[in-house]
Enzyme design. Sequence first.
Site, PDB file in Angstrom:
ATOM      1  N   THR A   1     -34.333 -26.016  -5.144  1.00 49.97           N
ATOM      2  CA  THR A   1     -33.120 -25.801  -6.539  1.00 49.97           C
ATOM      3  C   THR A   1     -32.180 -26.652  -5.835  1.00 49.97           C
ATOM      4  O   THR A   1     -31.877 -27.297  -4.692  1.00 49.97           O
ATOM      5  CB  THR A   1     -32.988 -24.398  -6.531  1.00 49.97           C
ATOM      6  OG1 THR A   1     -32.274 -23.942  -5.247  1.00 49.97           O
ATOM      7  CG2 THR A   1     -34.127 -23.392  -6.667  1.00 49.97           C
ATOM      8  N   CYS A   2     -30.903 -26.591  -6.537  1.00 49.52           N
ATOM      9  CA  CYS A   2     -29.840 -27.235  -6.172  1.00 49.52           C
ATOM     10  C   CYS A   2     -29.271 -26.722  -4.744  1.00 49.52           C
ATOM     11  O   CYS A   2     -28.475 -27.320  -4.262  1.00 49.52           O
ATOM     12  CB  CYS A   2     -28.690 -27.134  -7.155  1.00 49.52           C
ATOM     13  SG  CYS A   2     -28.338 -25.498  -7.830  1.00 49.52           S
TER      14      CYS A   2
ATOM     15  N   SER B   1     -28.271 -16.495  -3.146  1.00 51.02           N
ATOM     16  CA  SER B   1     -27.732 -17.630  -3.841  1.00 51.02           C
ATOM     17  C   SER B   1     -26.199 -17.793  -3.514  1.00 51.02           C
ATOM     18  O   SER B   1     -25.661 -16.935  -3.113  1.00 51.02           O
ATOM     19  CB  SER B   1     -28.079 -17.241  -5.501  1.00 51.02           C
ATOM     20  OG  SER B   1     -29.379 -16.910  -5.660  1.00 51.02           O
TER      21      SER B   1
ATOM     22  N   PRO C   1     -29.667 -15.065 -12.174  1.00 45.74           N
ATOM     23  CA  PRO C   1     -31.025 -14.857 -12.153  1.00 45.74           C
ATOM     24  C   PRO C   1     -31.791 -16.143 -12.071  1.00 45.74           C
ATOM     25  O   PRO C   1     -33.112 -15.820 -12.214  1.00 45.74           O
ATOM     26  CB  PRO C   1     -31.122 -14.042 -13.589  1.00 45.74           C
ATOM     27  CG  PRO C   1     -30.035 -14.697 -14.308  1.00 45.74           C
ATOM     28  CD  PRO C   1     -28.850 -15.109 -13.518  1.00 45.74           C
TER      29      PRO C   1
ATOM     30  N   MET D   1     -12.346 -27.329 -18.443  1.00 44.90           N
ATOM     31  CA  MET D   1     -12.660 -25.918 -18.456  1.00 44.90           C
ATOM     32  C   MET D   1     -13.113 -25.612 -19.812  1.00 44.90           C
ATOM     33  O   MET D   1     -14.231 -24.985 -20.174  1.00 44.90           O
ATOM     34  CB  MET D   1     -11.538 -25.031 -18.020  1.00 44.90           C
ATOM     35  CG  MET D   1     -12.175 -23.521 -18.132  1.00 44.90           C
ATOM     36  SD  MET D   1     -13.420 -22.964 -17.194  1.00 44.90           S
ATOM     37  CE  MET D   1     -12.791 -23.429 -15.512  1.00 44.90           C
ATOM     38  N   GLY D   2     -12.579 -26.382 -20.845  1.00 42.80           N
ATOM     39  CA  GLY D   2     -13.140 -25.986 -22.395  1.00 42.80           C
ATOM     40  C   GLY D   2     -14.294 -26.592 -22.637  1.00 42.80           C
ATOM     41  O   GLY D   2     -15.121 -25.857 -23.140  1.00 42.80           O
TER      42      GLY D   2
END
Length: 454
Positions: free
Chosen positions: A60-61, A120, A126, A204-205
Site C-alpha cells: 500500500t502507500c 495504519s 478501512p 482544501m476545497g
Amino acid sequence: MTPRPSGTRSAATGVIVVGTSHRTGTAELRDRLFVEETSQPALLSALRAAGVGQALVLSTCDRSEVQAAHGEPAEACERIVEVLARRAQLAPAELSDQVYRLRDRAALRHIFAVASSLDSRVIGEPQVLGQLKASHRIAREAGMMGGELEAVLQSAYRTAKRVRSETALAEQPVSIAAVAVQLARKVHGDLGSCAGLLVGVGEMGELIAEQLRKAGLGRLTVAHPSPRRAELAARRMACHFLSIDALPAGLEAADVVIGSLGAGRPAITAETVRAALKARRRRPMLFLDAAVPGDVDPAAGRFDEAFVYDLDDLERLAMEGRTTRAAAAEDAWVIVDQEVATFLRRRDESAGVPPLMALRRHFERVRAEALAAAGPDDAEEATRLLVNKLLHDPAEMLRAMAATKVWNGIEPGATGHLLRALFGLTGSAHGATSEEETSRSPAGPGRGYREDED
C-alpha cells in the site's frame, strides 16, 4: 497510539512478516518496494523460487510487506529480505535498518492489527482490509496459500470484524474531508441524486469535492471569478463549470456548496442563500466553508434549511473524531490480543490431534489382531491378548527409561504423572507398587510383559 505489550508466551513457529512501513522505512524505500497488484504474481514466484511456499504480498502507500508461513522462520526471513532487496535493487544489508522481521506471536499480532487498521497512518481507516483481501486472493490464485497461512488470515478477518462491531474505531471521521462527507450524508442521505457547487479552487476545497465525488456525489460544478481558471479546474476534475456571475442560479441547483475562494469578503451572502432556499422550495442546503477568510456569510446559518460549517467547525469535528478513535484503539488492542491468544490456543490443541488419531488407528489394528488370534467366541482370551499387546511397547520403554534414569531429557517420574493424567489412574505416581495394583497387573503377580504373550 503505541500498542501495549501482549505478553511473552511464544506462538506456534512458522508465521512470519517481513517488510517496511511508514513507521520504519523512508518514503524512497517504500516507493522502491511498492508492488502493484498486477506485479504481485511475479514477486510471489520469486518467493517460491527462494523456498518460501506460503506467502502473500501486501503493498500500500504506507507499507510493503510479505506475510508468510515457513518451517524454518529465521531462514525464511532472510530469504524474503533477499527477494525484496533484489526488487529494490539494493544489497540486503541496505534494507536491514528499515525492514522489520516479525515471528511467532509478534507476527500474528501484527497481521491482526493491520487487518483491523490499528497499524495504519490513520487509525481506523478501512481501506487496508480490502487491500489485504485482494492480496489474499492473488496469493491463492498463485498457489501460495497453505493451511497455516489461510488459518491466520481467516482469524485476522474475524478480528477486524470484531473491532468494527465492538468498538467505535471507525465511527468518527478524522480528516476534514471525511467530516464533510459525513455531514453531507447526514443532511441528504444518499449523495447519488445530489449536486455540488465548488466556489473557488483552493486546495482544501478541491480535496473535499474529490472526497464527496468518491462518496457518490451525483454532479459537481466549479465557479470562479476567472472563467479561465473555472474551466481549467473543471477539466482537471472532469466536471462542469460556470462563471461567478451565474452563482445565484448555481446555488439554486446545489445541495452541497463548498467555499474555497477566500477573497476577503463573503462570496455567498445571507440574502443570496435566502433566495436560493425559496427557489428550492425550502429543500435543505449544506455549506462547507473551507476558505480563509470565509466565503459564506455566517448569517446564512440562521435559516432552518441552511446548514453552515466553517473551517473551524470542520477542524473541531475532525479533532473529536481523532480523540474518539484514540480511545477506541485501546479497546481494539484488547480484542487483537484476545484473538491472538485464541488462535494460539486452538493451534496448540490441534497439535495433539494427529498423534491421537495415530493412536486410535494403532489400537484398532491391535484389537483386530487380538480378535483374530483368540477367535470370535473367546472374549476373555481376546481381551487378555489385547491388553498385553497394548501395554507391551510402553512397558519396554518405561523399563529402558528407568534403567537410564533420564531418557531424552524425560525423567521416569514425569512420565508416570503424564500416564496417570492421560488415563485417569489413581494411586502412586511411581508405578504399580501396592499389592492391589500388582495383583491387577495384566501379567499377574511377579510377571512381566513377555514377547510370547503378544
